[in-house]
Write a protein that holds these residues in place. Structure first.
Motif, PDB file in Angstrom:
ATOM      1  N   ARG A  63      22.282  26.442  35.279  1.00  0.00           N
ATOM      2  CA  ARG A  63      21.575  25.347  34.619  1.00  0.00           C
ATOM      3  C   ARG A  63      21.982  24.019  35.247  1.00  0.00           C
ATOM      4  NH1 ARG A  63      22.615  26.713  28.312  1.00  0.00           N
ATOM      5  NH2 ARG A  63      24.763  26.649  29.055  1.00  0.00           N
ATOM      6  N   LEU A 103      16.702  20.944  33.923  1.00  0.00           N
ATOM      7  CA  LEU A 103      16.254  20.088  32.826  1.00  0.00           C
ATOM      8  C   LEU A 103      15.810  18.765  33.430  1.00  0.00           C
ATOM      9  CD1 LEU A 103      15.955  19.461  29.781  1.00  0.00           C
ATOM     10  CD2 LEU A 103      18.292  18.561  29.857  1.00  0.00           C
ATOM     11  N   GLU A 113      15.783  12.775  22.154  1.00  0.00           N
ATOM     12  CA  GLU A 113      16.127  14.158  21.824  1.00  0.00           C
ATOM     13  C   GLU A 113      17.580  14.436  22.187  1.00  0.00           C
ATOM     14  OE1 GLU A 113      14.415  18.658  22.729  1.00  0.00           O
ATOM     15  OE2 GLU A 113      14.133  17.067  24.221  1.00  0.00           O
ATOM     16  N   ALA A 153      12.609  22.710  31.952  1.00  0.00           N
ATOM     17  CA  ALA A 153      12.530  22.170  30.604  1.00  0.00           C
ATOM     18  C   ALA A 153      12.520  20.648  30.726  1.00  0.00           C
ATOM     19  CB  ALA A 153      13.706  22.639  29.760  1.00  0.00           C
ATOM     20  N   ALA A 173       7.527  15.608  27.766  1.00  0.00           N
ATOM     21  CA  ALA A 173       7.182  17.013  27.950  1.00  0.00           C
ATOM     22  C   ALA A 173       5.759  17.203  28.441  1.00  0.00           C
ATOM     23  CB  ALA A 173       7.396  17.774  26.639  1.00  0.00           C
ATOM     24  N   SER A 196      17.818  26.951  36.764  1.00  0.00           N
ATOM     25  CA  SER A 196      16.824  26.309  35.909  1.00  0.00           C
ATOM     26  C   SER A 196      17.217  24.854  35.693  1.00  0.00           C
ATOM     27  CB  SER A 196      16.735  27.030  34.562  1.00  0.00           C
ATOM     28  OG  SER A 196      16.269  28.359  34.744  1.00  0.00           O
ATOM     29  N   ALA A 251      19.784  20.116  22.378  1.00  0.00           N
ATOM     30  CA  ALA A 251      18.532  20.754  21.967  1.00  0.00           C
ATOM     31  C   ALA A 251      17.677  21.091  23.179  1.00  0.00           C
ATOM     32  CB  ALA A 251      17.775  19.834  21.016  1.00  0.00           C
ATOM     33  N   ALA A 252      17.601  20.185  24.140  1.00  0.00           N
ATOM     34  CA  ALA A 252      16.833  20.458  25.352  1.00  0.00           C
ATOM     35  C   ALA A 252      17.506  21.536  26.189  1.00  0.00           C
ATOM     36  CB  ALA A 252      16.686  19.168  26.163  1.00  0.00           C
ATOM     37  N   ALA A 298      19.088  24.040  25.193  1.00  0.00           N
ATOM     38  CA  ALA A 298      18.854  25.357  24.597  1.00  0.00           C
ATOM     39  C   ALA A 298      17.542  25.972  25.065  1.00  0.00           C
ATOM     40  CB  ALA A 298      18.866  25.243  23.076  1.00  0.00           C
ATOM     41  N   ARG A 299      16.633  25.163  25.624  1.00  0.00           N
ATOM     42  CA  ARG A 299      15.362  25.694  26.118  1.00  0.00           C
ATOM     43  C   ARG A 299      15.466  26.264  27.523  1.00  0.00           C
ATOM     44  NH1 ARG A 299      13.511  20.949  23.563  1.00  0.00           N
ATOM     45  NH2 ARG A 299      13.034  19.904  25.528  1.00  0.00           N
ATOM     46  N   LEU A 300      16.598  26.093  28.179  1.00  0.00           N
ATOM     47  CA  LEU A 300      16.793  26.702  29.489  1.00  0.00           C
ATOM     48  C   LEU A 300      17.204  28.158  29.312  1.00  0.00           C
ATOM     49  CD1 LEU A 300      18.688  23.846  31.389  1.00  0.00           C
ATOM     50  CD2 LEU A 300      16.273  24.474  31.580  1.00  0.00           C
ATOM     51  N   PRO A 301      16.783  29.050  30.214  1.00  0.00           N
ATOM     52  CA  PRO A 301      17.060  30.477  30.043  1.00  0.00           C
ATOM     53  C   PRO A 301      18.552  30.781  30.008  1.00  0.00           C
ATOM     54  CG  PRO A 301      15.434  30.118  31.768  1.00  0.00           C
ATOM     55  CD  PRO A 301      15.979  28.774  31.414  1.00  0.00           C
TER      56      PRO A 301
END
Length: 395
Positions: A165, A119, A150, A144, A31, A117, A154-155, A157-160
């Motif tokens: 996606r 990842l 990880e 993201a 990150a 978006s 979980a990752a 879920a950080r995308l809008p």
């Protein structure tokens, strides 16, 4: 007021722009790329500061610096230099313009169905990871980042919410997430899988699970993937001579401080790959593997990727990598390194007939080594040379 003497023409020479070196964060802190590589990449795309991202780790980073030679003037028109993995020898610095990067990203977004978006799940020292950032920049969205270990969900879920996606993976990641988190994979609107050949059986399983996959073929010299699902991106041309050749606005303009290699690989607007391939009547490209990876056993050309794919389908094998080794009788023997499936102990006596039944007797391994994991390059590709050295072989 200073200036040239009256009547004398002045020839203004372009000032060489210095190359910015940014270290890629280690996988366990991926990150951190958002604070270092991401802003540097945006400046490079704007033409403000040419960039090279060093691979994580002191050894790979030092090797990349030796290729990049930041003390030497940078070739004109260069905005990004990507150091290749050197899987078939010493790495090269590939010279890319912002225009080539944008052309690749725009064509990819068009093929996938529009901006979205992203990842980031690949290292930013490799063109696959860098292109995730370029596509994000063109879409005006911050990506993201997936950290090592990880959960994918979980990752994700950080995308809008509500946006398209996307992500890009290498086949090893696809195989792992298909086993552990198939629902998370299936929730992406598009997944680009590339960096190495993907087994047809793995693709079939993923698509049966509802994963929206696109196979990608390309390399640093083409600013990343330029052929998706066998079909060239808009503006990209493909032909097959000795090997696959590619053209279009995505091409690099050469190699860092290596005019001889540039002249050999780039000619008349085409890039000569070292990949064997064939074109169907409808123009669909099938890539058969690296010309210099071929193992010639008993006079028969054996593609390591095909043997690996067959081995991975055996119930005792979780992963595989295949190399060649000199053999006094056969010229070269096929050597298999396999990662056992949980609780299994693969044996050569069971793997040889399994491969022979699918690919012929010449492709059947004559030597077997058990591995804890398949060694990889910083790009995520299998490191065949490292495997060959482990076994005392010579690819």
């Amino acid at each position: 007021m200073s200036g040239a003497p009256a009547g004398r023409a002045v020839a203004w020479l372009p000032v060489a722009r210095p190359l910015t070196l940014v270290p890629a964060p280690p996988p366990e802190a991926a990150a951190a790329a958002l604070g270092t590589v991401w802003p540097a990449l945006r400046r490079a795309l704007a033409g403000d500061a040419p960039l090279a991202v060093l691979p994580a780790g002191a050894g790979p980073a030092d090797a990349a610096r030796a290729v990049l030679r930041p003390d030497r003037p940078l070739e004109p028109g260069t905005d990004l230099v990507v150091v290749t993995s050197g899987s078939t020898g010493g790495g090269k610095g590939v010279l890319l313009s912002a225009a080539a990067l944008r052309a690749s990203a725009a064509a990819t977004l068009g093929r996938l169905g529009g901006p979205g978006s992203w990842l980031l799940a690949l290292p930013t020292s490799a063109v696959g990871g860098l292109q995730v950032l370029v596509r994000s920049a063109l879409a005006d969205r911050e990506p993201a980042v997936l950290d090592r270990g990880e959960p994918l969900a979980a990752a994700l879920a950080r995308l809008p919410a509500g946006d398209r996606r996307y992500t890009a993976l290498v086949p090893t990641q696809l195989r792992r997430y298909l086993a552990d988190e198939p629902d998370a994979l299936a929730s992406f609107d598009g997944i680009v899988v590339g960096g190495a050949a993907t087994d047809p059986a793995l693709l079939a399983r993923a698509r049966a699970a509802g994963v929206r996959l696109h196979t990608s073929y390309g390399m640093s010299e083409t600013a990343g993937g330029c052929v998706y699902d066998g079909v060239p991106l808009d503006g990209v041309g493909v032909r097959v001579a000795e090997g696959v050749e590619l053209t279009g606005p995505v091409l690099a303009h050469g190699y860092r401080l290596d005019p001889a290699a540039t002249g050999e690989a780039f000619a008349d607007g085409w890039f000569r790959t070292r990949d064997a391939g064939s074109l169907a009547a409808d123009g669909t490209l099938t890539v058969h593997g690296r010309l210099d990876d071929v193992v010639i056993s008993g006079g028969v050309n054996v593609a390591p990727q095909a043997v690996e794919a067959a081995l991975r389908e055996h119930p005792s094998v979780a992963d595989a990598v295949v190399t060649g080794r000199p053999d006094p009788e056969w010229g070269q023997r096929v050597v298999a390194g396999v990662v056992p499936a949980p609780g299994a102990v693969p044996e050569l006596a069971e793997l040889r007939p399994w491969v022979a039944a699918r690919l012929g007797a010449a492709a059947a391994p004559r030597e077997l080594h058990l591995l804890d994991s398949v060694p990889t390059l910083h790009t995520g590709k299998p490191d065949r040379r490292a495997v060959a050295r482990l076994h005392g072989g010579d690819q």
